[in-house]
Design a protein around this motif. Structure first.
Motif, PDB file in Angstrom:
ATOM      1  N   MET A 173       0.816  -1.212   0.000  1.00  0.00           N
ATOM      2  CA  MET A 173       0.000   0.000   0.000  1.00  0.00           C
ATOM      3  C   MET A 173       0.852   1.265   0.000  1.00  0.00           C
ATOM      4  O   MET A 173       0.481   2.265  -0.609  1.00  0.00           O
ATOM      5  CB  MET A 173      -0.920   0.003   1.222  1.00  0.00           C
ATOM      6  N   LEU A 174       1.981   1.243   0.691  1.00  0.00           N
ATOM      7  CA  LEU A 174       2.837   2.432   0.734  1.00  0.00           C
ATOM      8  C   LEU A 174       3.288   2.823  -0.664  1.00  0.00           C
ATOM      9  O   LEU A 174       3.216   4.003  -1.052  1.00  0.00           O
ATOM     10  CB  LEU A 174       4.045   2.168   1.632  1.00  0.00           C
ATOM     11  N   ALA A 175       3.757   1.841  -1.427  1.00  0.00           N
ATOM     12  CA  ALA A 175       4.213   2.129  -2.788  1.00  0.00           C
ATOM     13  C   ALA A 175       3.064   2.610  -3.664  1.00  0.00           C
ATOM     14  O   ALA A 175       3.233   3.536  -4.470  1.00  0.00           O
ATOM     15  CB  ALA A 175       4.853   0.875  -3.393  1.00  0.00           C
ATOM     16  N   ARG A 176       1.889   2.035  -3.501  1.00  0.00           N
ATOM     17  CA  ARG A 176       0.759   2.427  -4.338  1.00  0.00           C
ATOM     18  C   ARG A 176       0.258   3.829  -4.000  1.00  0.00           C
ATOM     19  O   ARG A 176      -0.130   4.587  -4.883  1.00  0.00           O
ATOM     20  CB  ARG A 176      -0.372   1.398  -4.200  1.00  0.00           C
ATOM     21  N   VAL A 177       0.258   4.180  -2.723  1.00  0.00           N
ATOM     22  CA  VAL A 177      -0.155   5.529  -2.336  1.00  0.00           C
ATOM     23  C   VAL A 177       0.818   6.561  -2.895  1.00  0.00           C
ATOM     24  O   VAL A 177       0.411   7.625  -3.388  1.00  0.00           O
ATOM     25  CB  VAL A 177      -0.255   5.643  -0.802  1.00  0.00           C
ATOM     26  N   ILE A 178       2.117   6.252  -2.842  1.00  0.00           N
ATOM     27  CA  ILE A 178       3.127   7.183  -3.356  1.00  0.00           C
ATOM     28  C   ILE A 178       3.012   7.321  -4.868  1.00  0.00           C
ATOM     29  O   ILE A 178       3.036   8.432  -5.410  1.00  0.00           O
ATOM     30  CB  ILE A 178       4.537   6.704  -2.953  1.00  0.00           C
ATOM     31  N   VAL A 179       2.870   6.211  -5.579  1.00  0.00           N
ATOM     32  CA  VAL A 179       2.783   6.257  -7.036  1.00  0.00           C
ATOM     33  C   VAL A 179       1.481   6.926  -7.489  1.00  0.00           C
ATOM     34  O   VAL A 179       1.455   7.655  -8.488  1.00  0.00           O
ATOM     35  CB  VAL A 179       2.904   4.830  -7.611  1.00  0.00           C
ATOM     36  N   ALA A 180       0.392   6.688  -6.750  1.00  0.00           N
ATOM     37  CA  ALA A 180      -0.900   7.267  -7.123  1.00  0.00           C
ATOM     38  C   ALA A 180      -0.909   8.783  -7.006  1.00  0.00           C
ATOM     39  O   ALA A 180      -1.768   9.444  -7.608  1.00  0.00           O
ATOM     40  CB  ALA A 180      -2.012   6.672  -6.260  1.00  0.00           C
ATOM     41  N   ALA A 181       0.044   9.343  -6.249  1.00  0.00           N
ATOM     42  CA  ALA A 181       0.084  10.798  -6.105  1.00  0.00           C
ATOM     43  C   ALA A 181       0.324  11.482  -7.443  1.00  0.00           C
ATOM     44  O   ALA A 181      -0.140  12.607  -7.657  1.00  0.00           O
ATOM     45  CB  ALA A 181       1.181  11.189  -5.110  1.00  0.00           C
ATOM     46  N   ARG A 182       1.037  10.816  -8.362  1.00  0.00           N
ATOM     47  CA  ARG A 182       1.346  11.463  -9.644  1.00  0.00           C
ATOM     48  C   ARG A 182       0.084  11.781 -10.426  1.00  0.00           C
ATOM     49  O   ARG A 182      -0.138  12.930 -10.831  1.00  0.00           O
ATOM     50  CB  ARG A 182       2.257  10.576 -10.483  1.00  0.00           C
ATOM     51  N   ASN A 183      -0.765  10.779 -10.684  1.00  0.00           N
ATOM     52  CA  ASN A 183      -1.973  11.024 -11.468  1.00  0.00           C
ATOM     53  C   ASN A 183      -2.928  11.965 -10.750  1.00  0.00           C
ATOM     54  O   ASN A 183      -3.569  12.821 -11.376  1.00  0.00           O
ATOM     55  CB  ASN A 183      -2.672   9.703 -11.771  1.00  0.00           C
ATOM     56  N   THR A 184      -3.038  11.809  -9.421  1.00  0.00           N
ATOM     57  CA  THR A 184      -3.928  12.693  -8.670  1.00  0.00           C
ATOM     58  C   THR A 184      -3.487  14.143  -8.788  1.00  0.00           C
ATOM     59  O   THR A 184      -4.293  15.039  -9.057  1.00  0.00           O
ATOM     60  CB  THR A 184      -3.966  12.266  -7.192  1.00  0.00           C
ATOM     61  N   MET A 185      -2.192  14.395  -8.605  1.00  0.00           N
ATOM     62  CA  MET A 185      -1.674  15.751  -8.706  1.00  0.00           C
ATOM     63  C   MET A 185      -1.680  16.251 -10.146  1.00  0.00           C
ATOM     64  O   MET A 185      -1.910  17.438 -10.397  1.00  0.00           O
ATOM     65  CB  MET A 185      -0.248  15.817  -8.145  1.00  0.00           C
ATOM     66  N   MET A 186      -1.421  15.357 -11.090  1.00  0.00           N
ATOM     67  CA  MET A 186      -1.393  15.766 -12.490  1.00  0.00           C
ATOM     68  C   MET A 186      -2.762  16.251 -12.945  1.00  0.00           C
ATOM     69  O   MET A 186      -2.885  17.292 -13.605  1.00  0.00           O
ATOM     70  CB  MET A 186      -0.943  14.597 -13.366  1.00  0.00           C
ATOM     71  N   VAL A 187      -3.800  15.511 -12.572  1.00  0.00           N
ATOM     72  CA  VAL A 187      -5.154  15.907 -12.960  1.00  0.00           C
ATOM     73  C   VAL A 187      -5.537  17.223 -12.294  1.00  0.00           C
ATOM     74  O   VAL A 187      -6.051  18.148 -12.952  1.00  0.00           O
ATOM     75  CB  VAL A 187      -6.157  14.794 -12.597  1.00  0.00           C
ATOM     76  N   ALA A 188      -5.287  17.342 -10.999  1.00  0.00           N
ATOM     77  CA  ALA A 188      -5.663  18.556 -10.283  1.00  0.00           C
ATOM     78  C   ALA A 188      -4.875  19.761 -10.780  1.00  0.00           C
ATOM     79  O   ALA A 188      -5.449  20.829 -11.036  1.00  0.00           O
ATOM     80  CB  ALA A 188      -5.460  18.362  -8.784  1.00  0.00           C
ATOM     81  N   ALA A 189      -3.555  19.613 -10.943  1.00  0.00           N
ATOM     82  CA  ALA A 189      -2.731  20.733 -11.393  1.00  0.00           C
ATOM     83  C   ALA A 189      -3.076  21.126 -12.820  1.00  0.00           C
ATOM     84  O   ALA A 189      -3.166  22.323 -13.144  1.00  0.00           O
ATOM     85  CB  ALA A 189      -1.246  20.362 -11.288  1.00  0.00           C
TER      86      ALA A 189
END
Length: 300
Positions: free
Chosen positions: A80-96
């Motif tokens: 889960m730690l790795a998935r939460v960290i990797v998922a930050a990219r798409n979440t931030m990319m869409v929002a930004a």
């Protein structure tokens, strides 16, 4: 002579941020999220996608399988730690991407509507009224159902729904600023409309728009999470925090951590954005900035 005070005010911002512990903690959290979004996929992308059925639904804080399983494992044994960290990219990319696009388009239209004549202003503002007349989530559902779910489509549809916010704010600010003495003096000296807007009006409007964009970033991120939770946002094998919450929903009673950790990441990021935007609203407002400066000098 005029550049020194401006440079001093700019250098005072980090000191004022340090004195406000909540704002400083928020900035640290956002910096960590940004670093995860930038470097996470390159460092942990393979680990986040590799399955290990022996670690299926591993409980958190059990380090027998390694430090990557400190937050537990998901239904396919992925840490889960790795998935939460990797998922930050798409979440931030869409929002930004959505906030930046809406900010640019909305500001440009608002500057034109506020500075030009009544007819141009009415046409632009009626366009904004049409967009605002539909619920933003409904527009997103319809457009994504037609165009399909992808990062680009998510950015497009979320940006469209946020354009009127910046457009109306910019127009209201411009209509007030254009009557001020320094703008009238620039016009009297023969400055072109483009120069007046870009050199004299936009710098005054920019702090307000930046504060709104910071706050709107949290809203867009929540909207993306809601769409992913409904199943019409980003689709596997891509991951976002909202999609991880959706995937963990069937396991709430047996493996609560599958939805808890990405949900906590969403909460901490949006809370940090709200706190930092409140600090920025005061720091960039000359009428209220003295509160932070007095606090900084008093504690120093």
């Amino acid at each position: 002579m005029t550049e020194a005070p401006g440079r001093e005010r700019l250098l005072a911002l980090p000191r004022m941020l340090w004195r406000d512990k909540f704002a400083f903690a928020s900035a640290v959290v956002l910096l960590v999220v940004l670093l995860c979004a930038i470097f996470g996929p390159a460092l942990l992308g393979d680990v986040a996608s590799s399955q290990n059925l022996r670690g299926r639904n591993s409980p958190p804080f059990d380090l027998a399988r390694g430090w990557l399983y400190v937050l537990g494992g998901d239904s396919l044994g992925r840490p889960m730690l790795a998935r939460v960290i990797v998922a930050a990219r798409n979440t931030m990319m869409v929002a930004a991407g959505a906030v930046a696009s809406a900010l640019l388009v909305g500001t440009a239209l608002g500057l034109i509507a506020g500075y030009r004549g009544k007819n141009t202003s009415q046409v632009i503002m009626r366009l904004g009224d049409v967009i605002m007349s539909f619920p933003s989530l409904l527009i997103a559902v319809v457009v994504l159902y037609i165009l399909g779910s992808s990062v680009a489509n998510m950015i497009l549809v979320l940006a469209i729904t946020r354009v009127p916010i910046y457009m109306r704010t910019t127009r209201a600010e411009v209509m007030e600023i254009r009557e001020r003495m320094f703008v009238q003096a620039a016009i009297a000296m023969g400055a072109s409309p483009g120069r007046v807007i870009l050199r004299h009006i936009l710098p005054v409007v920019a702090p307000t728009l930046i504060t709104i964009a910071t706050l709107d970033f949290a809203f867009v991120m929540l909207a993306e999470s809601a769409l992913s939770f409904l199943g019409i946002g980003i689709q596997p094998p891509e991951i976002t925090w909202g999609l991880m919450v959706s995937q963990g929903r069937p396991y709430l009673t047996s493996a609560w951590w599958l939805a808890f950790w990405p949900g906590l990441a969403i909460i901490l990021t949006t809370l940090s954005l709200n706190l930092l935007s409140n600090w920025m609203r005061i720091a960039f407002d000359p009428a209220q900035r003295w509160r932070l400066e007095a606090r900084s000098s008093g504690n120093g």
